[in-house]
Structure formats: structure tokens, C-alpha cells
Design a protein around this motif. Structure first.
Motif, PDB file in Angstrom:
ATOM      1  N   LEU A 105       0.835  -1.196   0.000  1.00 21.35           N
ATOM      2  CA  LEU A 105       0.000   0.000   0.000  1.00 21.35           C
ATOM      3  C   LEU A 105       0.865   1.240   0.000  1.00 21.35           C
ATOM      4  CD1 LEU A 105      -2.736  -0.808   2.686  1.00 21.35           C
ATOM      5  CD2 LEU A 105      -2.848  -1.143   0.223  1.00 21.35           C
ATOM      6  N   GLN A 106       0.416   2.270  -0.741  1.00 18.42           N
ATOM      7  CA  GLN A 106       1.024   3.579  -0.643  1.00 18.42           C
ATOM      8  C   GLN A 106       0.467   4.299   0.583  1.00 18.42           C
ATOM      9  OE1 GLN A 106       1.957   4.636  -5.317  1.00 18.42           O
ATOM     10  NE2 GLN A 106       0.618   5.946  -4.141  1.00 18.42           N
ATOM     11  N   ASN A 107       1.075   5.437   0.918  1.00 21.82           N
ATOM     12  CA  ASN A 107       0.603   6.205   2.067  1.00 21.82           C
ATOM     13  C   ASN A 107      -0.822   6.713   1.877  1.00 21.82           C
ATOM     14  OD1 ASN A 107       3.052   5.856   3.394  1.00 21.82           O
ATOM     15  ND2 ASN A 107       3.958   7.650   2.431  1.00 21.82           N
ATOM     16  N   GLN A 136      11.152  -8.064  -5.803  1.00 20.03           N
ATOM     17  CA  GLN A 136      10.631  -8.652  -4.576  1.00 20.03           C
ATOM     18  C   GLN A 136       9.864  -7.674  -3.704  1.00 20.03           C
ATOM     19  OE1 GLN A 136      10.715 -11.832  -4.052  1.00 20.03           O
ATOM     20  NE2 GLN A 136      12.063 -12.366  -5.746  1.00 20.03           N
ATOM     21  N   GLY A 137       9.967  -6.383  -3.954  1.00 23.19           N
ATOM     22  CA  GLY A 137       9.249  -5.439  -3.105  1.00 23.19           C
ATOM     23  C   GLY A 137       9.286  -4.046  -3.684  1.00 23.19           C
ATOM     24  N   VAL A 138       8.361  -3.209  -3.204  1.00 22.20           N
ATOM     25  CA  VAL A 138       8.341  -1.802  -3.602  1.00 22.20           C
ATOM     26  C   VAL A 138       8.100  -0.980  -2.347  1.00 22.20           C
ATOM     27  CG1 VAL A 138       5.896  -1.969  -4.249  1.00 22.20           C
ATOM     28  CG2 VAL A 138       7.282  -0.073  -5.110  1.00 22.20           C
ATOM     29  N   ASN A 139       8.934   0.043  -2.138  1.00 21.00           N
ATOM     30  CA  ASN A 139       8.840   0.908  -0.961  1.00 21.00           C
ATOM     31  C   ASN A 139       8.569   2.338  -1.407  1.00 21.00           C
ATOM     32  OD1 ASN A 139       9.830  -0.784   1.532  1.00 21.00           O
ATOM     33  ND2 ASN A 139      11.201  -1.314  -0.141  1.00 21.00           N
ATOM     34  N   GLU A 140       7.599   2.968  -0.763  1.00 23.46           N
ATOM     35  CA  GLU A 140       7.309   4.367  -1.064  1.00 23.46           C
ATOM     36  C   GLU A 140       8.147   5.253  -0.154  1.00 23.46           C
ATOM     37  OE1 GLU A 140       3.588   7.533  -1.372  1.00 23.46           O
ATOM     38  OE2 GLU A 140       3.315   5.618  -0.329  1.00 23.46           O
ATOM     39  N   GLN A 141       8.832   6.213  -0.752  1.00 22.27           N
ATOM     40  CA  GLN A 141       9.669   7.121   0.019  1.00 22.27           C
ATOM     41  C   GLN A 141       8.871   8.328   0.481  1.00 22.27           C
ATOM     42  OE1 GLN A 141      13.656   6.978  -2.320  1.00 22.27           O
ATOM     43  NE2 GLN A 141      13.835   6.497  -0.171  1.00 22.27           N
ATOM     44  N   PHE A 142       9.535   9.176   1.272  1.00 18.36           N
ATOM     45  CA  PHE A 142       8.841  10.293   1.896  1.00 18.36           C
ATOM     46  C   PHE A 142       8.258  11.256   0.868  1.00 18.36           C
ATOM     47  CE2 PHE A 142      12.444   9.446   4.967  1.00 18.36           C
ATOM     48  CZ  PHE A 142      11.683   8.612   5.759  1.00 18.36           C
TER      49      PHE A 142
END
Length: 819
Positions: free
Chosen positions: A284-286, A338-344
Motif C-alpha cells: 500500500l502507498q501512504n 521482490q518489493g516496492v517501498n514508497e519514500q517520503f
């Protein structure tokens, strides 16, 4: 005359958070391996047995610590917990390691597993073992929690006739535990499977059907991941058969499909040709938009990345990529995302590994609209070799400061090991910008006219408080500080001593912000004091003094005065060096003395001469002999600052050497008297691209010894345009867009260097050793470490060489004669 450009020097004296933002974002370091993590940026820790790992997984704890886990063929699971900076946490298990052995008749070390951490710090390990879903709960110290299941282990009933797998486990706010994976309900038809457990480990019979949900539309599918929505709904993701389409199913808290979401409760993403997706992850995104990340067949055996984004109602987000779907690749379609991370700042970092040639940590960053963020890494991507053989990356997470950690397994010396790397990716979510310049106001009208030049090598201080200040020095007088917080900053132009210019106008500039994303600007003007002659020279070792090899020295000279200068440069080489040629033809060569005349050197202009020489083989010179040379610049007019007209270089004769090295001009020794007199140590870092492709960027990290006075560091010269940041003795040079050719293609164009000088602290003692080692990154590969250059503080010595020695006896006296 070839110019040597002394470009941007930025010294940052600021709080740790502000410097991290500068260090990671403003100066282009995003994507580098973080040397403060583990062992020079990488963790490799072996298992308890030399067996292949099954089901590697990892999880980030709320306190910044993280855990890696994996099973093996001996029915045992190994968990290791690390501090935020990658050191084993000795408060966990035994010396940071906890072992879970499978009870008789079970196999905890299955091929799929997941970790979760409860709010109270207890740890859940979930896997599919012996056809059942198995949960293990550990206390925060790594020991079994006997209040959970039976002695800390809970098994689900066998519902799927052919067994269950676990791809993801989460813990809900009410303490219930939810797993997602694949249930094999008959030999040919697997399904998405979700199971929910009570906080004590027992199956929650109120969820779906007796605690289990399985998605059986069409020909079934394989479940891999899940995420929890704010309304306590669950998104379970995987591959829907028979075509292999990435899909997500929305479940209400009771385990029933929410048919109002997407199409009858399901969203699909067809990112690949013929819909040949292999697996799918969900996050999920923020803003609660859903991301489906998958790997699929692009064509033939080539594997690509697929990413779909969906609005909160399950409809594709048409503003993202192409109508909500993106297909891309880390490296020539050999991908395992393998993954996706949303940054600030809303950018998305996809992580995993690439196995086109050798396995690599792989990341790429997307802007919030799904286009590639080319400011990150090399055109938006970072590829860094995984140590060992056959390394794979199975998970990633973003630490609180924005740094990305990738975890997996590899094989080192025939032992299977955990592996993790941390990469500096620290975008700044809030900032204000101050930009400006200093120029030479030749007509005193207070405006920079088109014919007026920027003032070079000007230093600026931008100060809010003692803990929040920035010092910037740039070659062309222009600066940009884009990470200012709210509040009031006072900026000043600081002229180097001796100052050959009038005081800056204005004296200072005040920037005040109560909000973020503001831009302020300032222009300082100065006037040169007429007729000042001041030229300087430095002598740089481009190579060590290698016996039987080529020896290259660089002579850098510059007019730092305000008057045009003519004069002479004189280089006196060591008598053991054999002169071959120079990039500028000498005016004369007489014995060991080589001279050049220079003419019309305008203020701020630089010159660069490379002298090509060689050292003979023994017995003409021996290993360990000293090689001493000097360089002098003499202007025709009287120089107001004679000490910077002379430079020397003392080297120790060596044999073979690494082209990526660090050298210091004193040859390993400096006397205490010279330290007391304020003499500088002069360091040169040489680098060469010995790979098989050009390096778009080169980065160098150098942590100065605490026996050096960091505030005295001054850049002398460099082979290419660069930017430098410094804080608390940590230096970082970025040669952005250097496009350094490889040595096989063009040996001369594959090399570079930088030279700086810095003073030892006044309180160093005789016998103190000043050590320095640099780390060199070619693009985003693991760093190459130079030799450790050691300089010892010694008592007064004289440059003596014993030429002859005789002894004879006269009566009762021994007569000694020496030259």
C-alpha cells in the motif's frame, strides 16, 4: 595550456539529520552502498549448518532493528537479529542468533515463510510445513513464548488436501494473525488461501469458512502476499490461472469478498505478453492506493517487472504509467523483483535482484506518476554485485531514515549465508532553497552585467544555529542550498585569506521561512584589488614510484592573484627518475632540472602538466629507497605569498601496485617540527576503471583520521569535475557524469585522481601514526578500498644517504670515517 578546473567544494557542518539529507539527496549519493552498515555496507552471516536455505524472510521492527530468518534441510530455522546499522544484536537468542528446531513429524524449514512483529515486540514466524500452516511465536529475546499454541508453536488443521504454503504473515491491531499463501485443494488446482488465527494461535473460526478463505474462480491461482487496508479489509495477491494474470482480492474483516471493490472484489494487472506472470506481491502507498508488483515472462526466457496501481475503489489509476500499468526491467530482462517501498516524497523504489550475468542487488526508482526517476543511481537504476555465488534477494524494507535494506541468501566458501545490503536513499520531504552567486562588479553599479565574471572558489556560510549550519565553496561562485528548514538563516560570503578583493556587498543576507518549498536568492558583489601577484603550485603523484615501471607526476599551478602573471616553472626530479616526456614541452631540460615558461596566466586560471618518467630496476634503485622531487613557480613580478610557490613529493620505491590507491607526499614520515610549523599532509587518491564497461559516475568516500585537523582540508586539484561534501571528517566526492572509459578500451581515459591537503593536529606526538583509507565506487558496484596510507610523526631527521664507510684501528682507538 590545459586548464585544471577546481570545482565545487562543499563542507557541511550541521545536525545529523540535515547532513543525512544533504549527503543522500543533494549531492547525488542516492543508491550507494552505505559503509556505515554491517561490514562496509554488506552483511554476510552463515547458518548453523552448510545446507541450502529454504524460505528466506526478513522483517523490520518498530525500533529500527531487523530480523532475517531461513530454514534448511535439517528441519531447523535460524533467526538472526541485527541493530539498525547491521550488527548482530547480542540481546537476541545466543549472540544474536536463535534456532528453532521442528518437532517430530514436521518441517518448519519449508520453502516459503514470513515474519511479523507484534506491537509488544513478540515475533511471529509463519511457514507452510508438513501440509499445514505453522506459526511460531518468540519473545523479544528470541526464546519460545510458551503462552502461544503448544510451547510456542501452533499448527492449523489440514484443510487443503495437498498442503498449504505461506507467503506473507501480518498481525492486525486486535492481535489476530493472518497468513496468505497457496492452498492445494487437489493435485491440479491450487488456490489463493488466507487463514486467520486468534492471538493465542488457535484458528479463528469466525473468519471465512472455519478460519480459511480460498479463491477458486476460474482455474484457481497461486497466492503470494497480502496487505491490510485501514478499514481492516485484506488484499490478498497472487497469480490467477490459467493465463498467469497478477490479481488482488479484497476481503472484508470476516473473510468474505467485498464485491464493491474492483470487478466483483478482484483487481487484475496484465503487464506481460500473454499474461505470463510468475508471482505477485502487494503493498500500500501512504494514500492507500494498492500496488501489485510481479515478475513475468517478457519473451522467451526473459523475465521483466510488472507494476499496477489501483485507486481505493479498485479501479486502475489511469494517472500512473500507462493507464495504471508499467512494464520495465532492472537489467535486460533478467529480473526478480521482490518489493516496492514508497519514500517520503512519494517516489517508489522497486527492489529485488538481477541475474543477467551475475546476481546483483537491484533497485530502480519511479516518480509518483510511474516514470523513471533518472536522478537516482544510473539513469534511475542501481545494480550492485551480491557477494558469493548464486546470491538471491527475497525481501526489502525502508528504515525510518529512508535508507533501503535488501535481504536474501548467498553461498560463501561453500557455506550458505544470510546476505543484506543497505543503500543510501534519503529524499528530503520538506525543504526551502537558497541560491546565489558572487560576481566581480567591475563598474560598481551593483548589478551583474553580461561582461562581468563570477568570482571563483568562493566560500559561503549559511547559519541558523551552531547545530544547523552549512558551509559551501564553489569553483565558479554559484551555489545552491536546497535543504533549509523553517526559521531564519544568515548567509555570508567568506573570502579566503589573504583576501585580494573588497568586502562583499551585501555584508550578509537573511532568509526567513515559516513554511516549506520556498525559494530565495542572493547576489554578492566584490571588486578585485588591482595589481596583486600570487601564484601557487602543487606536485601530485599520479602513480606510485614503481621500480621498473612508469612514474607519472602532475604539476598543477594557478594564478590566485588579481594581476596577469608571466614566469617560470621548475621541476627538479629525483636523480633516480628517468625523464621521458611531458604533456607540455619543456622550455629546457638540464640534468635533473626541467623548466617551462608560462605567459599571460590570467587571474583564477589554472595550468596542468603531466611529467612522464620511469624508475630503473635494481641495483640502480632498491625497494624502500626514497624518491624525492620538487616543483617551484617563480613569477616575473614579486609574489606577495612566496610559501605557496614551492611543492615537494617524497615517495618510497615499490614494486607492483593497485591502480586504485592513496598516496601522501611525505613518503610515510613527517617530523614533529614540521607539524608544529603548520605543514600540511598532501593526499592523492588515484582511481582507474578496470571493468568491462564505462563508469557513468565515480564516487569516493574517505574518513579522515582523528589525528588530522578536519577544518584545514583544502582541495588542490582533480582530474574531472567533482563535488565534495564533508562532515565530522567524513568526505564524499561525487564525479557525476564522468563517463570514465574502461582500461581495455582506453587506458589513458580510464584513470582519474583527486588531491587535497590537510594539517595534522597540533597535539600529535612523536610515534603517532596517521592512517587513511579511501573507498572508490564505480557507478553503484561494491566499493574498491585503497591501501591504507600511513604517516608516522617522527623526531627531526636529515636527508642523509650513506655513500661510504671505513674503519681502522690506531693504537687503542678505533677511527671511523664516513661520507
Amino acid at each position: 595550456m590545459k586548464k585544471m578546473y577546481l570545482l565545487l567544494f562543499a563542507a557541511l557542518i550541521c545536525s545529523g539529520n540535515l547532513f543525512a539529507q544533504l549527503y543522500g539527496q543533494t549531492f547525488g549519493q542516492t543508491g550507494l552502498v552505505d559503509l556505515e552498515f554491517g561490514n562496509k555496507g554488506i552483511i554476510t552471516d552463515s547458518y548453523s549448518v552448510t545446507a541450502n536455505m529454504n524460505g528466506h524472510t526478513s522483517v523490520l521492527q518498530p525500533d529500527g532493528k531487523f530480523i532475517m530468518a531461513g530454514g534448511n534441510s535439517s528441519n531447523q530455522v535460524t533467526l538472526m537479529r541485527y541493530t539498525q546499522n547491521g550488527w548482530l544484536d547480542n540481546s537476541f537468542g545466543t549472540n544474536g542468533k536463535s534456532l528453532i528446531s521442528s518437532p517430530p513429524g514436521s518441517n518448519l524449514g519449508g520453502t516459503s515463510a514470513s515474519l511479523a512483529v507484534q506491537t509488544n515486540g513478540k515475533i511471529i514466524y509463519a511457514s507452510g510445513s508438513s501440509g499445514k500452516i505453522t506459526l511460531v511465536r518468540l519473545k523479544p529475546n528470541g526464546t519460545f513464548d510458551s503462552s502461544f499454541g503448544i510451547n510456542g508453536i501452533s499448527y492449523s488443521p489440514t484443510v487443503a488436501l495437498w498442503g498449504s504454503t505461506v507467503g506473507k504473515v501480518i498481525v492486525k491491531a486486535d492481535g489476530k494473525i493472518v497468513t496468505a499463501g497457496t492452498g492445494y485443494y487437489n493435485v491440479n488446482t491450487p488456490y489463493f488461501e488466507v487463514a486467520q488465527f486468534l492471538p493465542n494461535g488457535k484458528l479463528d473460526s469466525s473468519f471465512a469458512v472455519n478460519g480459511f478463505f480460498h479463491y477458486s474462480a476460474g482455474a484457481g491461482g497461486a497466492g503470494h502476499s497480502l496487505a491490510l487496508l485501514p478499514n481492516d479489509h485484506i488484499i490478498v495477491a497472487g497469480i490467477r490461472f490459467p493465463l498467469g494474470v497478477m490479481a488482488g482480492v479484497n476481503l472484508k474483516p470476516n473473510g468474505v469478498i467485498d464485491s464493491s471493490y474492483g470487478t466483483n472484489g478482484v483487481v487484475t494487472c496484465q503487464a506481460f505478453l500473454n499474461n505470463k506472470a510468475l508471482y505477485c506481491r502487494v503493498s500500500l502507498q501512504n494514500d492507500n492506493k494498492v500496488l501489485l508488483l510481479g515478475c513475468g515472462i517478457w519473451s522467451g526466457n526473459r523475465k521483466g517487472i510488472g507494476l499496477g496501481r489501483f485507486n481505493i475503489n479498485g479501479k486502475p489509476d489511469s494517472a500512473f504509467a500507462y493507464l495504471g500499468t508499467l512494464t520495465t526491467t532492472f537489467e535486460n530482462f533478467g529480473d526478480s523483483p521482490q518489493g516496492v517501498n514508497e519514500q517520503f516524497d512519494g517516489t517508489l523504489v522497486i527492489s529485488g535482484y538481477s541475474n543477467v550475468s551475475s546476481n546483483k542487488f537491484a533497485m530502480m526508482r519511479l516518480k509518483s506518476n510511474g516514470t523513471t526517476d533518472t536522478t537516482y543511481g544510473r539513469l534511475g537504476k542501481v545494480l550492485t554485485a551480491v557477494p558469493g555465488n548464486g546470491g538471491v534477494i527475497d525481501n526489502s524494507f525502508m528504515q525510518p531514515d529512508g535508507k533501503i535494506v535488501l535481504t536474501g541468501s548467498t553461498k560463501l566458501n561453500n557455506v550458505y549465508s544470510f546476505v543484506a545490503g543497505r543503500f543510501v536513499v534519503t529524499p528530503n520531504p520538506h525543504y526551502n532553497t537558497l541560491k546565489g552567486y558572487t560576481y566581480l562588479d567591475m563598474n560598481s553599479n551593483g548589478v551583474k552585467d553580461s561582461t562581468e565574471a563570477f568570482a571563483q572558489n568562493i566560500k559561503y556560510t549559511i547559519v541558523k544555529s551552531a547545530l544547523d549550519s552549512i558551509t559551501v565553496q564553489s569553483s565558479d561562485g554559484r551555489f545552491l542550498a536546497d535543504i533549509l528548514d523553517t526559521g531564519t538563516y544568515v548567509s555570508n560570503t567568506v573570502l579566503a585569506a589573504p583576501a585580494y578583493y573588497t568586502a562583499p556587498t551585501p555584508v550578509n543576507h537573511i532568509t526567513s521561512n515559516t513554511t516549506y518549498f520556498n525559494v530565495d536568492s542572493v547576489a554578492f558583489s566584490i571588486m578585485p584589488l588591482p595589481g596583486v601577484t600570487d601564484v601557487c603550485i602543487s606536485l601530485t603523484p599520479c602513480t606510485p614510484a614503481r621500480i621498473g615501471g612508469n612514474v607519472l607526476y602532475g604539476i598543477s599551478y594557478k594564478n590566485i592573484g588579481t594581476a596577469i602573471s608571466d614566469g617560470t616553472i621548475e621541476f627538479i626530479k629525483d636523480s633516480n627518475l628517468i625523464f621521458s616526456w611531458a604533456t607540455i614541452t619543456p622550455s629546457s631540460v638540464s640534468g635533473d632540472t626541467i623548466r617551462w615558461n608560462y605567459n599571460n596566466l590570467i587571474p583564477q586560471e589554472s595550468g596542468w602538466i603531466v611529467v612522464h618518467m620511469s624508475l630503473p630496476i635494481p641495483p640502480a634503485i632498491s625497494l624502500g629507497d626514497t624518491v624525492y622531487s620538487t616543483a617551484t613557480i617563480t613569477p616575473n613580478n614579486t609574489d606577495v605569498n612566496p610559501p605557496n610557490n614551492f611543492a615537494f613529493l617524497l615517495q618510497i620505491a615499490t614494486y607492483s601496485y593497485d591502480p586504485n590507491n592513496k598516496l601522501e607526499s611525505h613518503g610515510g614520515k613527517i617530523t614533529a617540527a614540521k607539524v608544529a610549523a603548520g605543514e600540511y599532509l598532501t593526499y592523492t587518491i588515484n582511481f582507474q576503471n578496470t571493468g568491462n564497461d564505462y563508469a557513468a559516475n565515480v564516487f569516493i568516500r574517505d574518513t579522515l583520521s582523528n589525528k588530522l585537523d578536519w577544518s584545514t582540508l583544502q582541495m588542490i586539484s582533480a582530474s574531472h569535475d567533482y563535488q565534495l561534501t564533508m562532515n565530522n571528517g567524513k568526505c564524499f566526492w561525487a564525479f557525476n557524469n564522468i563517463n570514465l572509459l574502461d582500461s581495455a578500451t582506453n587506458p589513458a581515459a580510464s584513470q582519474g585522481y583527486l588531491t587535497y591537503m590537510v594539517k595534522p593536529k597540533a597535539n600529535v606526538q612523536i610515534g603517532d601514526v596517521i592512517n587513511n583509507t579511501a573507498a572508490i565506487y564505480f557507478d553503484y558496484n561494491l566499493p574498491i578500498f585503497t591501501n591504507t596510507e600511513m604517516t608516522t610523526v617522527v623526531a627531526e631527521t636529515f636527508p642523509l644517504k650513506l655513500l661510504s664507510f671505513t674503519a681502522r684501528k690506531q693504537d687503542k682507538t678505533n677511527l671511523l670515517n664516513w661520507v
